[in-house]
Design a protein around this motif. Structure first.
Motif, mmCIF file in Angstrom:
data_model
loop_
_atom_site.group_PDB
_atom_site.id
_atom_site.type_symbol
_atom_site.label_atom_id
_atom_site.label_comp_id
_atom_site.label_asym_id
_atom_site.label_seq_id
_atom_site.Cartn_x
_atom_site.Cartn_y
_atom_site.Cartn_z
ATOM 1 N N THR A 1 0.809 -1.218 0.000
ATOM 2 C CA THR A 1 0.000 0.000 0.000
ATOM 3 C C THR A 1 0.844 1.271 0.000
ATOM 4 O OG1 THR A 1 -0.141 -0.178 2.424
ATOM 5 C CG2 THR A 1 -1.979 -1.064 1.144
ATOM 6 N N SER A 2 2.121 1.164 0.320
ATOM 7 C CA SER A 2 2.990 2.339 0.258
ATOM 8 C C SER A 2 3.446 2.659 -1.156
ATOM 9 C CB SER A 2 4.227 2.129 1.144
ATOM 10 O OG SER A 2 5.026 1.054 0.659
ATOM 11 N N VAL A 3 3.206 1.742 -2.103
ATOM 12 C CA VAL A 3 3.541 1.997 -3.505
ATOM 13 C C VAL A 3 2.597 3.063 -4.056
ATOM 14 C CG1 VAL A 3 3.683 0.973 -5.815
ATOM 15 C CG2 VAL A 3 4.387 -0.346 -3.808
ATOM 16 N N PRO A 4 3.110 4.098 -4.731
ATOM 17 C CA PRO A 4 2.218 5.126 -5.320
ATOM 18 C C PRO A 4 1.377 4.521 -6.429
ATOM 19 C CG PRO A 4 4.505 5.472 -6.014
ATOM 20 C CD PRO A 4 4.535 4.393 -4.975
ATOM 21 N N ALA A 5 0.135 4.182 -6.105
ATOM 22 C CA ALA A 5 -0.718 3.438 -7.031
ATOM 23 C C ALA A 5 -1.004 4.219 -8.310
ATOM 24 C CB ALA A 5 -2.026 3.062 -6.329
ATOM 25 N N LEU A 6 -1.259 5.520 -8.187
ATOM 26 C CA LEU A 6 -1.621 6.296 -9.370
ATOM 27 C C LEU A 6 -0.470 6.342 -10.371
ATOM 28 C CD1 LEU A 6 -3.594 8.090 -10.883
ATOM 29 C CD2 LEU A 6 -2.724 10.048 -9.587
ATOM 30 N N TYR A 7 0.742 6.588 -9.897
ATOM 31 C CA TYR A 7 1.889 6.637 -10.815
ATOM 32 C C TYR A 7 2.131 5.279 -11.463
ATOM 33 C CZ TYR A 7 2.927 11.177 -8.760
ATOM 34 O OH TYR A 7 2.842 12.479 -8.350
ATOM 35 N N LEU A 8 1.978 4.218 -10.675
ATOM 36 C CA LEU A 8 2.170 2.882 -11.236
ATOM 37 C C LEU A 8 1.104 2.569 -12.278
ATOM 38 C CD1 LEU A 8 3.966 0.399 -11.064
ATOM 39 C CD2 LEU A 8 2.446 -0.517 -9.310
ATOM 40 N N LEU A 9 -0.125 3.002 -12.009
ATOM 41 C CA LEU A 9 -1.196 2.814 -12.979
ATOM 42 C C LEU A 9 -0.900 3.536 -14.286
ATOM 43 C CD1 LEU A 9 -4.398 3.142 -10.752
ATOM 44 C CD2 LEU A 9 -3.699 1.127 -12.037
ATOM 45 N N LEU A 10 -0.420 4.763 -14.176
ATOM 46 C CA LEU A 10 -0.114 5.533 -15.380
ATOM 47 C C LEU A 10 1.024 4.900 -16.164
ATOM 48 C CD1 LEU A 10 -0.376 9.186 -13.999
ATOM 49 C CD2 LEU A 10 -2.088 7.877 -15.244
ATOM 50 N N ILE A 11 2.044 4.383 -15.467
ATOM 51 C CA ILE A 11 3.181 3.766 -16.147
ATOM 52 C C ILE A 11 2.752 2.489 -16.869
ATOM 53 C CG2 ILE A 11 5.396 2.632 -15.786
ATOM 54 C CD1 ILE A 11 5.879 4.596 -13.465
ATOM 55 N N ILE A 12 1.997 1.624 -16.160
ATOM 56 C CA ILE A 12 1.580 0.360 -16.764
ATOM 57 C C ILE A 12 0.631 0.618 -17.935
ATOM 58 C CG2 ILE A 12 0.348 -1.796 -16.341
ATOM 59 C CD1 ILE A 12 1.348 -1.737 -13.489
ATOM 60 N N SER A 13 -0.293 1.581 -17.772
ATOM 61 C CA SER A 13 -1.249 1.884 -18.837
ATOM 62 C C SER A 13 -0.575 2.444 -20.073
ATOM 63 C CB SER A 13 -2.302 2.862 -18.326
ATOM 64 O OG SER A 13 -3.015 2.320 -17.241
ATOM 65 N N SER A 14 0.556 3.137 -19.874
ATOM 66 C CA SER A 14 1.266 3.691 -21.017
ATOM 67 C C SER A 14 2.113 2.647 -21.726
ATOM 68 C CB SER A 14 2.160 4.852 -20.571
ATOM 69 O OG SER A 14 3.129 4.411 -19.634
ATOM 70 N N VAL A 15 2.450 1.553 -21.039
ATOM 71 C CA VAL A 15 3.270 0.499 -21.639
ATOM 72 C C VAL A 15 2.392 -0.569 -22.288
ATOM 73 C CG1 VAL A 15 4.936 -1.342 -21.161
ATOM 74 C CG2 VAL A 15 5.174 0.883 -20.047
ATOM 75 N N ILE A 16 1.329 -0.979 -21.582
ATOM 76 C CA ILE A 16 0.429 -2.017 -22.078
ATOM 77 C C ILE A 16 -0.754 -1.359 -22.775
ATOM 78 C CG2 ILE A 16 -1.000 -3.991 -21.419
ATOM 79 C CD1 ILE A 16 0.735 -4.359 -18.987
ATOM 80 N N ALA A 17 -1.175 -1.936 -23.886
ATOM 81 C CA ALA A 17 -2.326 -1.397 -24.606
ATOM 82 C C ALA A 17 -3.552 -1.441 -23.703
ATOM 83 C CB ALA A 17 -2.582 -2.217 -25.870
ATOM 84 N N PRO A 18 -4.200 -0.305 -23.487
ATOM 85 C CA PRO A 18 -5.328 -0.284 -22.559
ATOM 86 C C PRO A 18 -6.513 -1.057 -23.107
ATOM 87 C CG PRO A 18 -5.162 1.814 -23.703
ATOM 88 C CD PRO A 18 -3.965 0.998 -24.108
ATOM 89 N N GLY A 19 -7.276 -1.612 -22.214
ATOM 90 C CA GLY A 19 -8.465 -2.362 -22.564
ATOM 91 C C GLY A 19 -9.262 -2.649 -21.309
ATOM 92 N N PHE A 20 -10.465 -3.182 -21.474
ATOM 93 C CA PHE A 20 -11.336 -3.432 -20.325
ATOM 94 C C PHE A 20 -10.673 -4.360 -19.329
ATOM 95 C CE2 PHE A 20 -14.663 -5.625 -18.026
ATOM 96 C CZ PHE A 20 -15.578 -4.626 -17.739
ATOM 97 N N TRP A 21 -10.207 -5.509 -19.795
ATOM 98 C CA TRP A 21 -9.653 -6.506 -18.875
ATOM 99 C C TRP A 21 -8.263 -6.125 -18.396
ATOM 100 C CZ3 TRP A 21 -13.203 -9.417 -16.986
ATOM 101 C CH2 TRP A 21 -14.322 -9.763 -17.763
#
Length: 372
Positions: free
Chosen positions: A214-234
């Protein structure tokens, strides 16, 4: 405390009291029904807003274009896909059968080439019918210029119907939130149950791991992963599930820690009942009270997270029916205030209904609440 119904399908006195408390909260009760009606209606979005007919009777054969793709060769053409708004196809069907259109003749990705003005168009009820229909090939006599073709909430910058995108966006937001809420609740309840029941080193090590996670900055990690992986529902669902399951762990853990040394649990152990059966039949019903109370708030948070990611451009693919992308359209087209206002009021209504439902569920499961 059990959530099970009484024998012969009748509610137990405890559940009758909970239902009475839920109905006594009039704000939450009516919010529940309003939300349920909206959700059920939008589940059939293809039958409300679509650029394909609901039913087509052609030469004695009944077809369902809203659900099945028919090639144009079915109607005497030669293309792989059928444009039912094409004049040739419309005349062919009219001459050999009949067609039933949905109330709104646009899907979420349908671009209307006959809008009155280039770019974002205001709602049709703000313009005269002459202005709305003047660009159609045959003017006011065009059979396509019918109320079903009017844009009740206007169009966005690319000529897509806002009402159709709103209906599809509401459905995908609620479905995304429901799937994420159920999945995160299952994982969170299982993790909290194991920690609370066994305690000791299991609880200690798990708590330290959760604190690190929970100490991991979730929002930044979400933005990084979303920018690397093609976004989609699943893909988005899996990314958000990595962090949302922690929400219920502390609540369920506390319930299991409190109840694991109760007399009925000790007696069950003495009788040789397995740990799994004790957790499932004796402890889980108590923990589900707090879980059900928090689930509407988790659902509203999931919808808000998806909307935020879509607004920032890290959510669903571009062109998807999304409330966040509708807000982004409003930001990019400040001269078209109906876009931003539509998204704002829709999200506000959705969040308000979910919060009111959550308050009613909290009152229903509150043992201090009594219904008179």
């Amino acid at each position: 405390m059990s959530l099970d119904a009484a024998p012969h399908g009748r509610l137990s006195p405890l559940n009758r009291r909970r239902l009475a408390n839920f109905r006594a909260n009039r704000r939450g009760w009516w919010s529940f029904w309003i939300f349920l009606v909206l959700f059920v209606v939008t589940l059939g979005a293809e039958f409300i807003a679509n650029d394909r007919p609901i039913l087509v009777s052609y030469k004695g054969e009944l077809m369902v274009p809203a659900l099945i793709d028919y090639p144009e060769s079915t109607f005497g053409g030669f293309l792989a896909t059928t444009n039912y708004r094409d004049e040739f196809i419309a005349d062919e069907i009219s001459a050999n059968g009949w067609v039933l259109w949905p109330p709104i003749r646009f899907s979420y990705n349908t671009v209307d080439p006959y809008v009155a003005f280039p770019g974002a168009n205001p709602p049709s009820w703000l313009m005269s019918r002459d202005v709305v229909c003047q660009r159609y090939p045959q003017g006011l006599a065009d059979p396509g210029c019918l109320p079903g073709n009017f844009h009740v909430l206007g169009t966005d910058g690319t000529g897509r119907d806002v009402m159709a995108r709103l209906i599809y966006g509401f459905r995908i937001s609620i479905l995304f939130g429901l799937v994420l809420t159920v999945a995160s609740s299952v994982i969170g309840v299982a993790a909290g149950a194991l920690q609370g029941y066994f305690g000791g080193w299991v609880d200690l090590i798990a708590q330290r791991l959760i604190e690190i996670w929970t100490s991991v900055p979730a929002l930044y990690l979400l933005l990084i992963i979303s920018s690397v992986i093609a976004p989609g529902f699943w893909v988005l669902l899996g990314i958000l599930l990595l962090f949302s399951w922690v929400t219920l762990v502390g609540i369920v853990r506390a319930e299991f820690l409190r109840a694991r040394n109760f007399e009925y649990v000790t007696a069950a152990r003495a009788l040789g009942v397995s740990n799994r059966m004790i957790m499932w039949r004796h402890l889980l019903p108590n923990a589900m009270v707090a879980t059900l109370t928090f689930m509407p708030f988790i659902l509203s948070g999931s919808v808000a997270t998806l909307t935020s990611l879509d607004f920032l451009g890290f959510g669903l693919p571009s062109g998807s029916p999304s409330l966040g992308q509708l807000l982004e359209e409003g930001k990019n087209n400040l001269e078209a205030p109906w876009l931003g206002l539509t998204g704002f009021f829709t999200i506000s209504l959705m969040m308000t209904l979910l919060v009111f439902i959550g308050e009613a569920i909290r009152d229903a499961f509150d043992p201090r609440k009594t219904f008179r």
